[in-house]
Scaffold this active site. Structure first.
Site, mmCIF file in Angstrom:
data_model
loop_
_atom_site.group_PDB
_atom_site.id
_atom_site.type_symbol
_atom_site.label_atom_id
_atom_site.label_comp_id
_atom_site.label_asym_id
_atom_site.label_seq_id
_atom_site.Cartn_x
_atom_site.Cartn_y
_atom_site.Cartn_z
ATOM 1 N N ALA A 189 2.687 7.034 3.874
ATOM 2 C CA ALA A 189 3.239 7.355 2.560
ATOM 3 C C ALA A 189 3.214 8.852 2.302
ATOM 4 O O ALA A 189 4.165 9.419 1.749
ATOM 5 C CB ALA A 189 2.460 6.616 1.474
ATOM 6 N N GLY A 205 -3.993 4.233 7.453
ATOM 7 C CA GLY A 205 -2.710 4.435 8.116
ATOM 8 C C GLY A 205 -1.537 4.317 7.163
ATOM 9 O O GLY A 205 -0.539 5.038 7.295
ATOM 10 N N ASP A 206 -1.643 3.420 6.190
ATOM 11 C CA ASP A 206 -0.574 3.273 5.189
ATOM 12 C C ASP A 206 -0.509 4.507 4.294
ATOM 13 O O ASP A 206 0.585 4.974 3.954
ATOM 14 C CB ASP A 206 -0.824 2.030 4.336
ATOM 15 C CG ASP A 206 -0.860 0.758 5.159
ATOM 16 O OD1 ASP A 206 -0.132 0.678 6.157
ATOM 17 O OD2 ASP A 206 -1.631 -0.146 4.790
ATOM 18 N N ALA A 207 -1.682 5.035 3.897
ATOM 19 C CA ALA A 207 -1.702 6.250 3.084
ATOM 20 C C ALA A 207 -1.130 7.421 3.872
ATOM 21 O O ALA A 207 -0.395 8.254 3.319
ATOM 22 C CB ALA A 207 -3.136 6.553 2.638
ATOM 23 N N ASN A 267 0.825 -1.210 0.000
ATOM 24 C CA ASN A 267 0.000 0.000 0.000
ATOM 25 C C ASN A 267 0.858 1.259 0.000
ATOM 26 O O ASN A 267 0.593 2.210 -0.746
ATOM 27 C CB ASN A 267 -0.914 0.020 1.224
ATOM 28 C CG ASN A 267 -1.940 -1.094 1.215
ATOM 29 O OD1 ASN A 267 -2.252 -1.655 0.179
ATOM 30 N ND2 ASN A 267 -2.446 -1.419 2.386
#
Length: 313
Positions: free
Chosen positions: A265, A260-262, A58
């Site tokens: 990033a 949370g991954d976005a 992701n």
């Protein structure tokens, strides 16, 4: 962002920043329902959605959309789900170094209710069927600006972090849900930047009777990023002693999977672009809000979309 000794110059000197993400690659099946089922209960599926998942995958996909030269190291099974995961990552512009293992690709079944709350059923699969020695020579070099680690076997994470510091790359680490169950004591001292949520931060940090915070295994110059969901986020810069906070953005929450991954990033991309912590947190929170407004763990982001969102809020 700072890395280990011997960096080969800023990313701006060489064009797009080079980032290697390492960790899980999944295939996600998302089931949308109006409410989560009670024990021995039944609810109707309103919508079914399939797409790639896994924290490392992701983050790599979002970074590729934000102009990074993003690569991904992990593993999949020799099955249709693995083929679909590879194809989707390639379409997103991510270079992949994926070990193809016997058995099935890890598949997660996510049940999402009308408020965006998620119940996760995980199939173990082949998302940890790799070692640090499986990374092809020449992948992690002095031209690498950042190594981003997510949940994976602690010995693999520590070995990759060691190699990154040897070539002068910045190391960021987002251990995820299994942080409290796995011993990452060898990886944490090697990380320049650590992401965690409130629960994980409580396991990492201690306060003495005077209210002073003990950071455990973190480096003296490490940066700790703590997310608080709808309450926003904060960054603790140990090198300067500065804490920067930022409120979250109002969002029509559809599915919090991958938000949370976005967020991670977005913060990494902003820092690689030279932004200060306040601007980086704004970008990160925008990415998290946009991801929460869509079904699935993978969100298609661009700088233009982020700037438009920030202008509207």
């Amino acid at each position: 962002m700072t890395g280990g000794p011997g960096r080969a110059g800023d990313a701006s000197d060489r064009g797009r920043p080079r980032v290697l993400c390492a960790g899980h690659v999944n295939w996600d099946v998302t089931l949308i329902v109006d409410r989560l089922p009670a024990p021995d209960g039944e609810v109707k599926i309103q919508r079914r959605h399939q797409a790639g998942g896994g924290s490392a995958a992701n983050v790599a996909a979002v970074l590729a959309g934000l102009d990074a030269d993003a690569s991904l190291f992990g593993s999949v099974g020799a099955d249709e789900s693995g083929t679909l995961a590879r194809r989707e990552l390639s379409t997103a512009g991510v270079h992949t170094y994926l070990v193809e293992a016997d058995g099935e690709t890890a598949v997660k079944y996510l049940i999402v209710d009308a408020d965006g709350e998620v119940m996760v059923l995980s199939g173990e699969g082949a998302n940890e069927a790799y070692t640090a020695e499986d990374l092809p020579p020449g992948t992690l070099t002095a031209d690498t600006d950042l190594l981003h680690l997510t949940n994976q076997p602690p010995a693999v994470a520590a070995a990759l972090a060691e190699r990154a510091r040897e070539v002068g790359a910045t190391v960021s680490f987002a251990p995820g849900r299994q942080f409290v169950d796995r011993d990452f004591s060898e990886t944490l001292p090697l990380a320049d930047l650590v992401f965690c949520n409130r629960r994980e931060a409580a396991a990492l940090l201690d306060e003495d009777d005077d209210g002073a915070t003990a950071y455990g295994a973190l480096r003296e110059d490490a940066t700790l990023v703590v997310t608080h969901g709808s309450a926003g986020s904060e960054v603790h810069d140990r090198a300067t002693g500065q804490t920067t906070t930022h409120d979250s953005f109002a969002a029509d929450v559809v599915d919090t999977t991958g938000a949370g991954d976005a967020f991670a990033a977005g913060l990494l991309a902003a820092r690689l672009d030279g932004a200060d912590l306040d601007r980086s947190l704004a970008v990160a929170n925008a990415c998290g809000a946009l991801a929460a407004g869509e079904v699935g763990a993978r969100v298609d982001l661009s700088w233009g979309r982020i700037e438009a969102f920030l202008d509207e809020t």
